[in-house]
Design a protein around this motif. Structure first.
Motif, PDB file in Angstrom:
ATOM      1  N   VAL A   1       0.850  -1.193   0.000  1.00 30.25           N
ATOM      2  CA  VAL A   1       0.000   0.000   0.000  1.00 30.25           C
ATOM      3  C   VAL A   1       0.884   1.241   0.000  1.00 30.25           C
ATOM      4  O   VAL A   1       2.095   1.170   0.253  1.00 30.25           O
ATOM      5  CB  VAL A   1      -0.941   0.027   1.222  1.00 30.25           C
ATOM      6  CG1 VAL A   1      -1.875  -1.169   1.212  1.00 30.25           C
ATOM      7  CG2 VAL A   1      -0.135   0.070   2.525  1.00 30.25           C
ATOM      8  N   GLN A   2       0.266   2.375  -0.274  1.00 25.94           N
ATOM      9  CA  GLN A   2       0.980   3.641  -0.263  1.00 25.94           C
ATOM     10  C   GLN A   2       0.721   4.351   1.063  1.00 25.94           C
ATOM     11  O   GLN A   2      -0.422   4.640   1.413  1.00 25.94           O
ATOM     12  CB  GLN A   2       0.551   4.519  -1.434  1.00 25.94           C
ATOM     13  CG  GLN A   2       1.363   5.798  -1.582  1.00 25.94           C
ATOM     14  CD  GLN A   2       0.926   6.604  -2.789  1.00 25.94           C
ATOM     15  OE1 GLN A   2      -0.260   6.832  -3.001  1.00 25.94           O
ATOM     16  NE2 GLN A   2       1.884   7.036  -3.592  1.00 25.94           N
TER      17      GLN A   2
ATOM     18  N   GLU B   1       6.337   3.210   0.193  1.00 24.43           N
ATOM     19  CA  GLU B   1       5.741   1.876   0.101  1.00 24.43           C
ATOM     20  C   GLU B   1       5.701   1.229   1.479  1.00 24.43           C
ATOM     21  O   GLU B   1       6.657   1.275   2.234  1.00 24.43           O
ATOM     22  CB  GLU B   1       6.569   1.023  -0.855  1.00 24.43           C
ATOM     23  CG  GLU B   1       6.040  -0.385  -1.055  1.00 24.43           C
ATOM     24  CD  GLU B   1       6.872  -1.175  -2.050  1.00 24.43           C
ATOM     25  OE1 GLU B   1       7.598  -2.099  -1.612  1.00 24.43           O
ATOM     26  OE2 GLU B   1       6.810  -0.855  -3.255  1.00 24.43           O
TER      27      GLU B   1
ATOM     28  N   GLN C   1      -9.795   5.004  -7.658  1.00 26.73           N
ATOM     29  CA  GLN C   1      -8.622   4.491  -6.948  1.00 26.73           C
ATOM     30  C   GLN C   1      -9.034   3.391  -5.979  1.00 26.73           C
ATOM     31  O   GLN C   1     -10.025   3.506  -5.265  1.00 26.73           O
ATOM     32  CB  GLN C   1      -7.926   5.622  -6.201  1.00 26.73           C
ATOM     33  CG  GLN C   1      -6.532   5.270  -5.719  1.00 26.73           C
ATOM     34  CD  GLN C   1      -5.777   6.473  -5.192  1.00 26.73           C
ATOM     35  OE1 GLN C   1      -6.358   7.354  -4.569  1.00 26.73           O
ATOM     36  NE2 GLN C   1      -4.482   6.522  -5.437  1.00 26.73           N
TER      37      GLN C   1
ATOM     38  N   ILE D   1      -8.618   1.531  -2.672  1.00 25.70           N
ATOM     39  CA  ILE D   1      -8.070   1.799  -1.343  1.00 25.70           C
ATOM     40  C   ILE D   1      -8.624   0.795  -0.339  1.00 25.70           C
ATOM     41  O   ILE D   1      -9.654   0.154  -0.583  1.00 25.70           O
ATOM     42  CB  ILE D   1      -8.407   3.232  -0.867  1.00 25.70           C
ATOM     43  CG1 ILE D   1      -9.925   3.402  -0.712  1.00 25.70           C
ATOM     44  CG2 ILE D   1      -7.845   4.275  -1.836  1.00 25.70           C
ATOM     45  CD1 ILE D   1     -10.334   4.730  -0.099  1.00 25.70           C
TER      46      ILE D   1
ATOM     47  N   GLN E   1      -5.722   3.779   2.542  1.00 19.20           N
ATOM     48  CA  GLN E   1      -4.420   3.631   1.887  1.00 19.20           C
ATOM     49  C   GLN E   1      -4.593   2.992   0.511  1.00 19.20           C
ATOM     50  O   GLN E   1      -5.282   1.986   0.360  1.00 19.20           O
ATOM     51  CB  GLN E   1      -3.496   2.771   2.755  1.00 19.20           C
ATOM     52  CG  GLN E   1      -3.210   3.394   4.109  1.00 19.20           C
ATOM     53  CD  GLN E   1      -3.127   2.404   5.243  1.00 19.20           C
ATOM     54  OE1 GLN E   1      -3.371   1.202   5.051  1.00 19.20           O
ATOM     55  NE2 GLN E   1      -2.820   2.878   6.442  1.00 19.20           N
ATOM     56  N   ALA E   2      -3.979   3.594  -0.488  1.00 13.84           N
ATOM     57  CA  ALA E   2      -4.099   3.105  -1.865  1.00 13.84           C
ATOM     58  C   ALA E   2      -3.292   1.826  -2.053  1.00 13.84           C
ATOM     59  O   ALA E   2      -2.147   1.728  -1.599  1.00 13.84           O
ATOM     60  CB  ALA E   2      -3.618   4.176  -2.843  1.00 13.84           C
TER      61      ALA E   2
ATOM     62  N   MET F   1      -1.075  -0.693  -4.180  1.00 14.06           N
ATOM     63  CA  MET F   1      -0.071  -0.470  -5.210  1.00 14.06           C
ATOM     64  C   MET F   1      -0.058  -1.611  -6.224  1.00 14.06           C
ATOM     65  O   MET F   1      -0.225  -2.779  -5.867  1.00 14.06           O
ATOM     66  CB  MET F   1       1.304  -0.330  -4.574  1.00 14.06           C
ATOM     67  CG  MET F   1       1.406   0.802  -3.559  1.00 14.06           C
ATOM     68  SD  MET F   1       1.407   2.429  -4.317  1.00 14.06           S
ATOM     69  CE  MET F   1       3.099   2.488  -4.898  1.00 14.06           C
TER      70      MET F   1
ATOM     71  N   GLY G   1       2.550   1.733  -9.662  1.00  7.50           N
ATOM     72  CA  GLY G   1       2.064   2.742  -8.732  1.00  7.50           C
ATOM     73  C   GLY G   1       0.677   2.424  -8.221  1.00  7.50           C
ATOM     74  O   GLY G   1       0.168   1.304  -8.384  1.00  7.50           O
ATOM     75  N   PRO G   2       0.021   3.411  -7.580  1.00  8.59           N
ATOM     76  CA  PRO G   2      -1.335   3.188  -7.055  1.00  8.59           C
ATOM     77  C   PRO G   2      -2.294   2.739  -8.141  1.00  8.59           C
ATOM     78  O   PRO G   2      -2.262   3.247  -9.267  1.00  8.59           O
ATOM     79  CB  PRO G   2      -1.716   4.571  -6.507  1.00  8.59           C
ATOM     80  CG  PRO G   2      -0.420   5.238  -6.223  1.00  8.59           C
ATOM     81  CD  PRO G   2       0.527   4.765  -7.280  1.00  8.59           C
TER      82      PRO G   2
END
Length: 246
Positions: free
Chosen positions: A90-91, A97, A112, A114, A119-120, A122, A126-127
Motif C-alpha cells: 500500500v501507499q 511503500e 482508486q 483503497i 491507503q491506496a 499499489m 504505482g497506485p
C-alpha cells in the motif's frame, strides 16, 4: 534509599508503557488484518561513575506479533485476505511503500482502489486506478479484472495486478501509522507465490482474553510499585526523624 525509590519509580513507568501497548492492541481487536504489538522488556544499567550497580527495566514496543488472524468469508467481491504468509503493498501517507494485510477494499470516485484505512493499493506501476466498470473480479494472484461499462458481460479484461510481497519477518518493523515496512527502508521484491482469497477478510490477531488478563496483571504491578514508593517515603521520613533526634 535513592536506589529503592528509583527502581520503584522506573518500574511503575515501564508498567504504564506496557499498559499503553496492551490498550492499543485491545482498541484494534476488531481492525481487519491488524498485527498486535509486543511489549518487550530488557534490563538496562545506568551510566556514570558509581552508578553501574543500578539497573532498571525498559519496555520497547518495537516488536510485532506476526501470527495469523482468522479468515472469515464475507462474499463481498472487494474483500481480500492473504492466504498464508505475505503482504499487500500500500501507499503510506508520505508516499512511501508499506505493507498491510487489511483487505476491506473500496473504490473512490476517481477509481482508486483503497483499503478501509484509506491507503491506496499499489500495482506494478504505482497506485491502482480503475476505469468505470460494471463488474470486477480479483484473482488469487492479485490480478484485477473488470467488465467495462457498456461491454459484454463476458468481456472480462485484466487492468491491474495488486503488488504482493513476502519478506522475512525479521526484516520488518511496524511504524507509528500501524503499517509494516522493511527495517532498512528498502522496497521488498514481488513474490509470485503469495496468494489472496477474494470474498474473505482476515481478522486481527489480538487475543482479547489474553490482553485483558495482561491489563489486570499490569494494573496490579503498577499498584505494587506505587506501594513501594510509599514505603520508601515512610522509610525516608523515619530516617530523617532518627537523625534529628540524634
Amino acid at each position: 534509599m535513592d536506589d529503592f525509590i528509583y527502581m520503584a519509580a522506573s518500574g511503575a513507568r515501564e508498567a504504564m508503557l506496557a499498559q499503553a501497548v496492551t490498550s492499543n492492541n485491545l482498541a484494534h481487536a476488531s481492525t481487519t488484518g491488524f498485527r498486535a504489538d509486543l511489549a518487550m522488556a530488557q534490563t538496562r544499567y545506568l551510566e556514570g561513575e558509581g552508578l553501574s550497580s543500578r539497573a532498571y527495566g525498559s519496555v520497547s514496543a518495537s516488536a510485532v506479533d506476526f501470527s495469523k488472524g482468522v479468515i472469515n468469508t464475507t462474499g463481498r467481491e472487494l474483500d481480500l485476505a492473504v492466504n498464508g504468509p505475505g503482504w499487500m503493498v500500500v501507499q503510506a501517507a508520505d508516499g512511501s511503500e508499506a505493507y498491510s494485510r487489511r483487505g476491506d477494499l473500496h473504490i473512490t470516485e476517481l477509481g482508486q482502489l483503497i483499503n478501509g484505512a484509506g491507503q491506496a493499493l499499489m500495482g506494478d506501476s504505482g497506485p491502482i486506478a480503475l476505469p468505470p466498470f460494471s463488474e470486477i473480479a480479483i484473482g488469487g494472484d492479485g490480478t484485477v479484472s473488470i467488465v467495462g461499462l457498456g461491454e459484454d458481460a463476458n468481456a472480462l479484461a485484466a487492468v491491474a495486478t495488486i503488488k504482493l510481497v513476502n519478506p522475512d519477518n525479521a526484516d520488518l518493523v511496524k511504524g507509528e501509522d500501524g503499517l509494516i515496512r522493511m527495517r532498512e527502508g528498502e522496497a521488498a521484491a514481488v513474490d509470485d507465490t503469495v496468494r489472496i482469497i477474494s470474498g474473505s477478510l482476515e481478522s486481527s490477531n489480538v487475543n482479547t482474553i489474553a490482553a485483558m488478563v495482561d491489563m489486570i496483571e499490569l494494573a496490579r504491578q503498577f499498584e505494587s510499585y506505587v506501594k513501594m514508593m510509599g514505603t520508601a517515603e515512610e522509610m525516608d521520613r523515619s530516617s530523617a526523624e532518627l537523625m534529628s533526634m540524634s
